[in-house]
Structures are given as structure tokens and as C-alpha cells.
Design a protein around this motif. Structure first.
Motif, PDB file in Angstrom:
ATOM      1  N   PRO A  54       0.832  -1.212   0.000  1.00  0.00           N
ATOM      2  CA  PRO A  54       0.000   0.000   0.000  1.00  0.00           C
ATOM      3  C   PRO A  54       0.865   1.260   0.000  1.00  0.00           C
ATOM      4  CG  PRO A  54      -0.756  -1.570   1.657  1.00  0.00           C
ATOM      5  CD  PRO A  54       0.574  -2.070   1.167  1.00  0.00           C
ATOM      6  N   ILE A  55       0.522   2.159  -0.900  1.00  0.00           N
ATOM      7  CA  ILE A  55       1.268   3.408  -1.089  1.00  0.00           C
ATOM      8  C   ILE A  55       0.339   4.577  -0.779  1.00  0.00           C
ATOM      9  CG2 ILE A  55       2.362   4.865  -2.869  1.00  0.00           C
ATOM     10  CD1 ILE A  55       3.963   2.311  -2.347  1.00  0.00           C
ATOM     11  N   VAL A  56       0.831   5.563  -0.069  1.00  0.00           N
ATOM     12  CA  VAL A  56       0.042   6.782   0.147  1.00  0.00           C
ATOM     13  C   VAL A  56       0.075   7.576  -1.162  1.00  0.00           C
ATOM     14  CG1 VAL A  56      -0.102   8.954   1.405  1.00  0.00           C
ATOM     15  CG2 VAL A  56       0.539   6.855   2.622  1.00  0.00           C
ATOM     16  N   ALA A  57      -1.114   7.755  -1.761  1.00  0.00           N
ATOM     17  CA  ALA A  57      -1.170   8.432  -3.063  1.00  0.00           C
ATOM     18  C   ALA A  57      -1.584   9.893  -2.933  1.00  0.00           C
ATOM     19  CB  ALA A  57      -2.138   7.710  -3.987  1.00  0.00           C
ATOM     20  N   ALA A  58      -2.318  10.215  -1.868  1.00  0.00           N
ATOM     21  CA  ALA A  58      -2.802  11.593  -1.713  1.00  0.00           C
ATOM     22  C   ALA A  58      -3.290  11.788  -0.285  1.00  0.00           C
ATOM     23  CB  ALA A  58      -3.943  11.871  -2.689  1.00  0.00           C
ATOM     24  N   HIS A  59      -3.400  13.040   0.120  1.00  0.00           N
ATOM     25  CA  HIS A  59      -4.104  13.351   1.366  1.00  0.00           C
ATOM     26  C   HIS A  59      -5.581  13.537   1.013  1.00  0.00           C
ATOM     27  CE1 HIS A  59      -5.352  15.857   4.884  1.00  0.00           C
ATOM     28  NE2 HIS A  59      -4.635  14.940   5.485  1.00  0.00           N
ATOM     29  N   SER A  60      -6.461  13.112   1.911  1.00  0.00           N
ATOM     30  CA  SER A  60      -7.900  13.174   1.622  1.00  0.00           C
ATOM     31  C   SER A  60      -8.362  14.589   1.248  1.00  0.00           C
ATOM     32  CB  SER A  60      -8.720  12.708   2.832  1.00  0.00           C
ATOM     33  OG  SER A  60      -8.552  11.322   3.005  1.00  0.00           O
ATOM     34  N   SER A  61      -7.716  15.591   1.837  1.00  0.00           N
ATOM     35  CA  SER A  61      -8.143  16.975   1.567  1.00  0.00           C
ATOM     36  C   SER A  61      -7.876  17.380   0.121  1.00  0.00           C
ATOM     37  CB  SER A  61      -7.411  17.940   2.504  1.00  0.00           C
ATOM     38  OG  SER A  61      -6.024  17.929   2.224  1.00  0.00           O
ATOM     39  N   GLU A  62      -7.039  16.626  -0.579  1.00  0.00           N
ATOM     40  CA  GLU A  62      -6.761  16.940  -1.987  1.00  0.00           C
ATOM     41  C   GLU A  62      -7.877  16.432  -2.893  1.00  0.00           C
ATOM     42  OE1 GLU A  62      -2.387  16.606  -3.126  1.00  0.00           O
ATOM     43  OE2 GLU A  62      -2.602  15.059  -1.592  1.00  0.00           O
TER      44      GLU A  62
END
Ligand code: FES
Ligand SMILES: [Fe+2]
Length: 382
Positions: A54-62
């Protein structure tokens, strides 16, 4: 992190300072330079780690609000992240299912239907094929269900959108299982209630692991950061703990050594230490007093890494010019300090070509670097 743990971590550091000792592993360790300089090795890391974990692709606020989308590269794949009318997030390959054009050219926006810029095929934000110009004549009996957008495993958790950059992986993504016990620290950080105040992307000519190694020990502070942060930190004092593949490092400020003058009820680790989370494989979070520096790396080759540095601040911090100036200033301090590390990383990478050093040495107080590399080795061998 709960209160007992927070106090325990502070007392551990104060204890080490009193004994005038660094935090020591049992032995020194060696790290062969082929880990950082081999193209073949990098391809194996891509196949077994970057395209599997699992890779962090974005922050939810984006990706805020119904019909929001983001198009960005994740581990070398063009990815389209979309939020549908029910608030659910999906991740697709940003690749047209007709003849492979890049489906969405804008990097972000708001849409329900995505139309290819080549021949105009279109898909809904649920990935279903919607329209094919001149379909009856050109594509009789088109199996439409087979021409949906290629889906990637995705989950929204702890304020981030996570993906597995692999369209062939049909599994669902359980982020709390992936994070294990470190999930409670993510709750403590309350990342979902943060927003990005400042961000930048830099490209560094160094292996991604060299750059991680640069941040998880305090041995280098006194020399490498003499002109910046060194005066605020005790010499060579830090601790770390593993949570499965992930790591939490405590990098105390000198002010922590004065805490005995204050009642324990007033001790707060964020006030007197930087807490650094290294979430495998490519996300780090440097937790400071009133903000969090989120570092997301995108390994490009064995010798190049793109890093996105974003200052995350609490949602309820005021949107005033003064506050923006404050965040800018903090971001700039972090930028300058990190660039000191990154320049060293580039010089280390350039030195690999000399073959003068078959392996690097990790001292007993650099044990975190060895542990990080062992995690990578374990992932490589499955
Ligand atoms: S390549 Fe996309 S519609 Fe033809
Ligand atoms: Fe550093």
C-alpha cells in the motif's frame, strides 16, 4: 500513542541523557552498496515492493467533495483518483481502454464523466464505459463490461488515500491490518483533520533508501546540520521502535532535558521532540510542535527519487496571512535542513561509482538504518 507510552518515551530519552549514552543496538552492521546502486535490484524492488505494498497516493483533503478527481503518477503508473457522488473513492489507471491515450490530462478538478482526448470514448467516475462515438458501425457487439477502466485496490484511512499500484491485484485493501499497532499513533495524529498549507516537489539524484537513512539517526546532526538545527538538539540522541515493517523514531530537542523542572502532567512529547514515522515503503511524517511535514517519495530509478514535501496543519488553524507566513517560514526551515541531508545523499550516490567502498557501516547507534534495510530485504525475498 497513549499517555503512558508518551511518558515512557520521554523518560527513556531522559534516562539515556543521564547515562550519557546513545540508544544502542547490539552490534555494528554492514550494508552492501549494491542495495543502492544496482538497476537490477531496483527493478526487483519495484516488482516486489512498490507495486505490491500500500502506497500513500494523496491526502484526503486533496480529493475533497463529490466528483473531485486527481491524476498523478504513483510508483510509475498513471493513476486517476476519483470521489463519486456517494463520497466513495476509486482508483483507476489513467489509460484509455480504446488505444491507450492518457484519459485525463488535468492534474485535478471536478468531473463525473471522463472523456478521452483522442477519439472521445468516455467513462463514468465509477469506471463504467459510457459512450463510444460511432460504436454501432465501428465496434459492433463491443463487450462493454470488459472495457471499464482498470481498477487499483484503494482505501481511504487516517486522512490518506492509499493504493496498490497494480491493476492485476484484485484484493481489497485493509489499511489497519497493514499499519498494525502503529495505527493508534495515526489516530493520535488525527491526520484526517489536517490540510496542506505549503507543498513542493524536489527531485534528488540518490536512491530512495539513502534518503530514508539520512533521516532516522541523530549521529549526523552535530556535523551535517551545524549551521541549522544542531544547536536545538542534543548530540547523537534518538530512539526508535519497529511496528512490523514501520518505524517510529524519537528525535528529542535539548529542551526535553529540562522537563524535570515541570510536573509530569505538563509533559508533551511534540513540544520537546520531533517524532518521525517511517511508513513502509515510501512515506515519512515528521511530527513537529504545531504541524506535520509529510514526505512522500516516488523512487524513479536506482539513482533518482522524487520527493513531495507537504506541511500539514490542523484544519482549525486560522486561514490568515499571518498564519500562512508562519507555515511558510516553518516549511522553509525544514526545506533547508532536508536539503542538507539530500545533498549528502547525492554525494553518497555519486560515490558508489567509485566502488571504493563495498559496503557501508552502521554503528550501534545507527541501528535504525539496519532495521529499515532488513525490512526491505525481507520484502524483497517475500
Ligand atoms: S485512445 Fe482513447 S478514445 Fe481512442
Ligand atoms: Fe538530517
Amino acid at each position: 500513542m497513549d499517555r503512558t507510552e508518551e511518558l515512557g518515551l520521554i523518560k527513556e530519552i531522559i534516562g539515556l541523557a543521564e547515562q550519557k549514552s546513545a540508544y544502542l543496538d547490539d552490534t555494528i552492521a554492514h550494508s552492501p552498496i549494491s542495495r543502492y546502486s544496482s538497476a537490477e535490484r531496483f527493478e526487483r524492488e519495484r516488482a516486489t515492493i512498490f507495486r505490491r505494498k500500500p502506497i500513500v497516493a494523496a491526502h484526503s483533503s486533496e480529493l475533497e467533495g463529490a466528483r473531485a478527481f486527481l491524476a498523478r503518477d504513483v510508483m510509475g503508473l498513471p493513476v486517476l483518483l476519483v470521489r463519486d457522488d456517494d463520497g466513495e473513492v476509486s482508483a483507476f489507471l489513467n489509460v484509455c481502454r480504446h488505444r491507450g491515450a492518457k484519459l485525463e490530462r488535468e492534474s485535478s478538478g471536478c468531473k463525473r464523466v471522463f472523456t478521452c482526448p483522442y477519439h472521445g470514448w468516455s467513462w463514468t467516475n465509477k469506471g463504467e464505459l459510457r459512450a463510444v462515438p460511432q460504436e454501432a458501425q465501428g465496434f459492433p457487439d463491443l463487450p462493454r463490461a470488459e472495457r471499464g477502466l482498470r481498477r487499483l485496490p484503494v482505501a481511504e484511512a487516517h486522512g490518506f488515500i492509499w493504493v496498490v499500484a497494480n491493476p492485476d491485484d484484485g484484493s481489497s485493501l485493509d489499511i489497519d491490518a497493514w499499519l498494525g499497532e502503529i495505527a493508534s499513533d495515526m489516530d493520535w495524529l488525527d491526520l484526517a483533520n489536517h490540510k496542506i498549507a505549503v507543498e513542493e516537489t524536489v527531485e534528488i539524484a540518490a536512491n530512495w533508501k539513502v534518503l530514508v537513512e539520512g533521516g532516522i539517526e541523530a549521529y549526523h546532526f552535530r556535523v551535517a546540520h551545524a549551521a541549522t538545527i544542531a544547536p536545538h538538539f542534543p548530540d547523537n540522541l534518538s530512539t526508535y521502535r519497529m511496528f512490523g515493517p514501520h518505524m517510529r523514531s524519537i528525535l528529542p530537542r535539548s529542551s526535553m532535558m529540562e522537563l524535570d523542572e515541570k510536573p509530569e502532567t505538563e509533559w508533551e512529547i511534540r513540544q520537546d521532540a520531533n517524532v518521525l514515522y517511517t511508513l513502509m515503503p515510501t512515506t515519512q511524517m515528521l511530527v513537529q510542535q504545531d504541524h506535520i511535514v509529510w514526505i512522500n517519495s516516488e523512487p524513479l530509478s536506482e539513482g533518482r527519487t522524487a520527493l513531495r514535501l507537504a506541511t500539514l496543519v490542523p484544519n482549525d488553524s486560522p486561514d490568515t496571512p499571518e498564519m500562512q507566513k508562519h507555515w511558510q517560514k516553518n516549511h522553509q526551515i525544514t526545506h533547508v535542513t532536508l536539503m542538507e541531508d539530500f545533498v549528502l545523499g547525492e554525494e553518497i550516490q555519486a560515490g558508489f561509482a567509485s566502488r571504493g567502498n563495498p559496503s557501508h557501516l552502521f554503528g550501534r547507534f545507527e541501528g535504525a538504518l539496519n532495521r529499515f534495510n532488513l525490512v526491505v530485504e525481507e520484502m524483497l525475498t517475500g
